[in-house]
Each structure stands twice: as C-alpha cells, then as structure tokens.
Design an enzyme around this catalytic site. Structure first.
Site, short mmCIF file in Angstrom:
data_model
loop_
_atom_site.label_atom_id
_atom_site.label_comp_id
_atom_site.label_asym_id
_atom_site.label_seq_id
_atom_site.Cartn_x
_atom_site.Cartn_y
_atom_site.Cartn_z
N ASN A 178 -5.63 16.03 -5.13
CA ASN A 178 -5.81 16.75 -6.30
C ASN A 178 -4.17 17.14 -6.78
O ASN A 178 -3.88 18.18 -7.39
CB ASN A 178 -6.58 17.74 -6.32
N SER B 212 -12.41 14.65 -4.67
CA SER B 212 -13.52 14.93 -3.59
C SER B 212 -15.01 14.24 -4.10
O SER B 212 -15.73 14.15 -3.49
CB SER B 212 -13.70 16.18 -3.35
N HIS C 89 -19.74 22.24 -0.19
CA HIS C 89 -18.98 20.84 -0.42
C HIS C 89 -19.60 19.58 0.07
O HIS C 89 -19.86 18.51 -0.65
CB HIS C 89 -17.65 21.08 0.14
N ASP D 198 -17.30 16.04 6.57
CA ASP D 198 -17.18 17.08 5.64
C ASP D 198 -17.35 18.46 6.29
O ASP D 198 -17.37 18.51 7.30
CB ASP D 198 -18.00 16.80 4.04
N ASP E 231 -33.55 16.64 -1.82
CA ASP E 231 -32.96 15.45 -2.20
C ASP E 231 -32.18 14.71 -1.07
O ASP E 231 -32.32 13.58 -1.28
CB ASP E 231 -32.10 15.84 -3.35
#
Lengths: 403, 156
Positions: free
Chosen positions: A278, A352, A188, A150, A159
């Site tokens: 998409n 995604s 992203h 990515d 986290d």
C-alpha cells in the site's frame, strides 16, 4: 448393584470433569470446549447420559470435553478422538488426508451460530471476479487447500466454520508451532479468509467468497507487533508439507526476507500469492514478499476498475514476464465487505483485500499444479487489461476473472 | 564554502532550539525531545540515559493531541510506528521494524482532544560500542512526518 454403582460413578466423574476441566496431560486451549470422540461402548445408560452424535455397531460418537473423555478412559472405557492422526501424517493435517473436506473439527469451530447478515452476500468484488452483477452465490474450489498466513481466523464464524481444515499458531514463544490454535484478535485474517472461501454458512444467509468449496488452512503468523518473517517462513514450510496448494499472504514489507525467499524456493509445488503493498503510487514501491518473482503480487482496484492511488507499483517493463519487483495482477481492494472476528462483517481496504480475491480465483481455477494454474490466470480470455495498456506497473497482466 | 557555513549555522540554531525544547519536556529522561506538528506532539522517552553495552533500552513513543479538536491519523498498513537506534552519523544500527512484515490494510487512529494518548512500547538493544547514540521514533503515517529523538550514552 455393582453395575449401577459403576454407572453412577461414571456420571459423577463426568460431571466433575466438565466442571474442573482436564488434567495437564490433556490440556487444551480454553476455546476448545468440546470435540467429537469415539466411545467404544454399547451401554445404553452411558449413551443416554452423553450428547451422542452418531451410533455405530459397538461404539458411538459424542461431543465431550477432554476432561470428560479422560474421565471415561479412567473408568476403563476406550475413548478416542474422532480425528485420528497417523505417524506418517503431519501433525495438524486435515481430514480426510489429503483431500481435506473442510470438516471444521479443529477445536475452534464447534459452535458456529449466526450473529448478523452481510450487507451484500456477494460483494462487488465477487460480482466483478465472476463477471455477474446479479450473482447470488458462488461455487468452486473443492479439494483445494488454501493456507492463509495472517492474524489467525475466527474459526466459529458461521461462514467459515465448515471450511476450516487446519488451524495452527506460529507466533508462540514457548511453542513455535501450536496445532489447533489460531485465534484472530485482529480480524484481518478472518476478513481475508472470507473473501477467499466464505461459503454463505449452513443457512445460506452469509457471505460468499470466490471459492466457497476450498479448504482453509488458517495459519497465525501475525500478532500485535506485526508478522515476524521467521514465523512466515516456518508457516510456508508447514503449508508445503501439509497439503497446501495455495499460500495467500496479505502482508508485506520494504525489504526482502531471505528466510521467506528460501522457504518459497523449497516449496515450488505451492502457488504463492501476496499483496503488492500500500505504498503507491511511486514506481517500484512494491513490497516483499510480493516482489519476489516466484510470488504473484496483487495490486488493488476499486469498483470502477480504477487503480487505488495507494496501491504499490512495480517496475514492470511491459514484457509480460514477471521478474523481480513486478506487479502481476490487480483485483478488488477498496471497501471490501467480508467476514469479521466478532462473527459479523466489516469493510476494509488495501492490497490485503485484493490478494484473497486472486487466491480464491486460483483455487476455483486450480489446474492440478501451481505453474499451470499461474499460467492459466495469465492467459484467461476473460482477463481485463487495466490502467496503462499491456503489462503495466500498477496492474500487471490486469484483472483475471472467471471464464 | 559559504553554503556549507550557512548550513552549519542553521544546524547550530536548530540544535539550540532543540535544546530549549528538551528542557521544556515533561519527561524526566535527559535528552527527551518532543516533536510537534500542528498541535500533535510526539515524544520518545527512554527508561534511562546511560546503558551498558547490549543492555535493553525500554522506550515509549507517545502521541498526544493538543489541537483542541479530534484528529484522525491515516495509516497505509498495520504498522503504526517505527523506532531506530542511530549511530553518530545518523546511521541505523537497529530498527524495530526490521524482520517484520505488516498487514497491507488501510487503517486509522483517532486522537480525541482530551482523550488518552497513543502509546507504543519498544525494547531496543543498546549498541556494544561505548559512545553517544540517538533513539529516534516516528509514526508510520504521511499525515505526521515528524520524529522524536532521545539521545543516550553507552558506557562499559
């Protein structure tokens, strides 16, 4: 007297090294401030002068800049990085190899501090995958390495910091594979990683992904101009050689890349998951690499289990046998909250976002090999048939959920 | 045959209109051709009008908001635009997006009425064969299905 002068000399050199930085031979990305080193010394004065982590017989570990470590070695002290690389082990490999416990010592993750809390620690997609609207924390994925191809990852997100096992940049022009660097300037990749394996942070106040005990192999393959397919193919080969069990790709395009197809074929031991795309709702609007039958393609649904109009459709013929250009599963992909590049949280929509839900579930339910895991996902008793009955172009087998 | 003549006649009118539009362009490059829809203007400008074979074409796709109100454009992926080099029959000889995949995430770009334009810079290779070509660019959104063109010539 000589000892005192030498100690003072070490202190001065250390101070200078911290200010001036490392010589070229020790050059590091600017974000790598300190990292743990082993200092082979029993000198109390020296130990008291450094930020010591642990003390062992004959040596201690400390958080040092590379410049400080180099300065110590120039003073005749033996100094070694805590993370040791062996010739037979691939560069950038996680520690301890190959179990990869998510040590987070990749140079990017040293100073994880919480800057905010999420709206929901277990967002709706997590609740849906776990079949539990009251869930407060997730579990699973221990020992499973998930490579996220990515935009990189903000490794010091609280986290994620304990999950980062590898951090590699494949987008550099001069250095095609830069180990220890995966800055996410987009956000992203950090978002995707959080959905897969966000672990709530050390304080337990953060967001939880589907498999919070899995290890993150953060591979940066996308820059401002998109994701070059040769970078993706190189990352796939690297993942296959560096312990990845699952490769998650929340990216795509209209035409097939031979480079990626061949890289996938070279690594049959890896489970590949990719976004359906998409470009829906037309039939056959599925993108590559998800359209490759050797890759799990994931469409997007909303919190009502309805298929998003823009989720790409495959050409599924209803035979429950995934072939070229067929969607295999659907997963949550509309208004998904997850980790963000600034250390906080953000909402995004797209296939995604559906992809990492599936990748996380595959990590949680990992069966020891890719084919058995894919087979299990297709045959889960808890799988929900969505959209048209049976194997359909929008959702394939449907929504797999935790048994 | 009548239909074909009608089509050719319409094409001639369109070409004339395009020529007038080009003349009104604020950009210096000859052949620059802004396209406009609903007050949103898309312009593709190149650094030159004539190139040597294989020379790098430096182009900028510019999107301006002339509507007087804020406009938000929606995108289905991280791809914001595409640029092509087209041959005499409109065939793609080069496409900016070829060899690239994009993040499958929905996104938006907001254009304020007095705000800065969207600018996307591209470097494209001039074809090896001498001749006349078209550089074409468009935003990768269904909200604005228009494209701008910038003809250029390749000479030895």
């Amino acid at each position: 007297m000589i000892r005192t002068i030498r100690k003072l000399n070490i202190l001065v050199v250390l101070s200078l090294a911290a200010v001036v930085g490392a010589p070229n031979a020790w050059a590091q990305p600017p974000e790598a401030k300190t990292r743990p080193f082993i200092v082979f010394s029993t000198d109390d004065f020296l130990r008291d002068s450094l930020p010591v982590r642990h003390i062992f017989p004959g040596k201690f570990t400390a958080e040092l800049t590379l410049g400080q470590a180099h300065a110590l070695s120039l003073q005749g002290l033996r100094v070694e990085p805590v993370k040791l690389y062996f010739p037979t082990k691939p560069p950038g490999a996680c520690e301890p190899w190959p179990e990869c416990k998510g040590s987070g010592d990749d140079g990017d993750t040293g100073d994880a501090t919480r800057v905010s809390v999420p709206d929901d620690q277990t967002p709706w997609g997590i609740e849906m995958i776990y079949r539990d609207p009251e869930i407060t924390a997730t579990s699973g994925g221990a020992g499973v390495n998930v490579a996220v191809l990515d935009t990189g990852v903000t490794g010091d997100h609280v986290d994620l910091s304990r999950r980062v096992a590898q951090c590699v940049d494949f987008t550099g022009k001069k250095n095609p594979i830069e180990v220890g660097s995966c800055p996410d300037r987009n956000g992203h990749g950090t978002h995707v990683a959080g959905t897969i394996l966000g672990d709530g942070g050390a304080d337990g106040l953060g967001i939880y992904g589907v498999a919070p005990e899995a290890n993150l192999l953060a591979y940066r393959v996308c820059g401002g101009g998109g994701c070059w397919t040769d970078d993706i193919a190189a990352a796939i080969d690297y993942a296959g050689a560096n312990g990845a069990h699952i490769v998650s790709m929340s990216l795509g395009g209209d035409s097939e890349s031979t480079l990626i197809k061949e890289a996938v074929n070279r690594n049959p031991h890896v489970l590949f998951v990719a976004a359906a795309g998409n470009d829906g709702p037309s039939l056959g609007s599925i993108d590559f690499p998800g359209a490759n039958p050797n890759i799990i393609a994931v469409g997007a649904i909303d919190s009502s289990m309805e298929v998003a109009s823009w989720s790409s459709r495959g050409v599924n013929d209803g035979d429950y046998d995934i072939e070229l250009r067929e969607v295999e599963f659907a997963a949550p992909g509309v208004s998904v909250e997850s980790t963000w590049k600034d250390g906080g949280y953000n909402y995004l929509s797209g296939t995604s976002m559906a992809t990492p839900h599936l990748s996380g579930l595959a990590a949680k339910l990992w069966q020891g090999n890719a084919s058995d895991t894919r087979d299990l996902l297709q045959r889960l008793q808890t799988l929900v048939d969505l959209d048209a009955a049976g194997d359909d172009p929008a959702t394939g087998f449907g929504l797999p959920r935790v048994p | 045959m009548k239909f074909k003549r009608l089509v050719m006649g319409l094409a001639a009118v369109a070409a004339l209109a395009a020529g007038l539009f080009m003349a009104a362009s604020p950009f210096k490059t000859p052949g620059n051709n802004p396209a406009e829809a609903g007050g949103i203007e898309v312009t593709l400008s190149a650094d030159k009008s004539t190139y040597r074979p294989g020379e790098t074409i430096k182009a900028t796709l510019r999107v301006e908001n002339n509507t007087g109100r804020e406009v938000t454009l929606s995108f289905h992926t991280s791809q914001r635009f595409d640029v092509t080099v087209e041959g005499p029959e409109g065939r793609d000889l080069w496409r900016w997006s070829k060899g690239r995949f994009f993040l499958q995430v929905l996104g938006e770009e907001t254009l304020r009425p007095e705000g800065p334009p969207l600018l996307y810079e591209v470097e494209a290779p001039a074809p090896e064969e001498p001749g006349r070509y078209v550089l074409a660019g468009a935003l990768a959104t269904r909200d604005l299905p228009i494209r701008a063109e910038s003809p250029f010539t390749v000479r030895q």
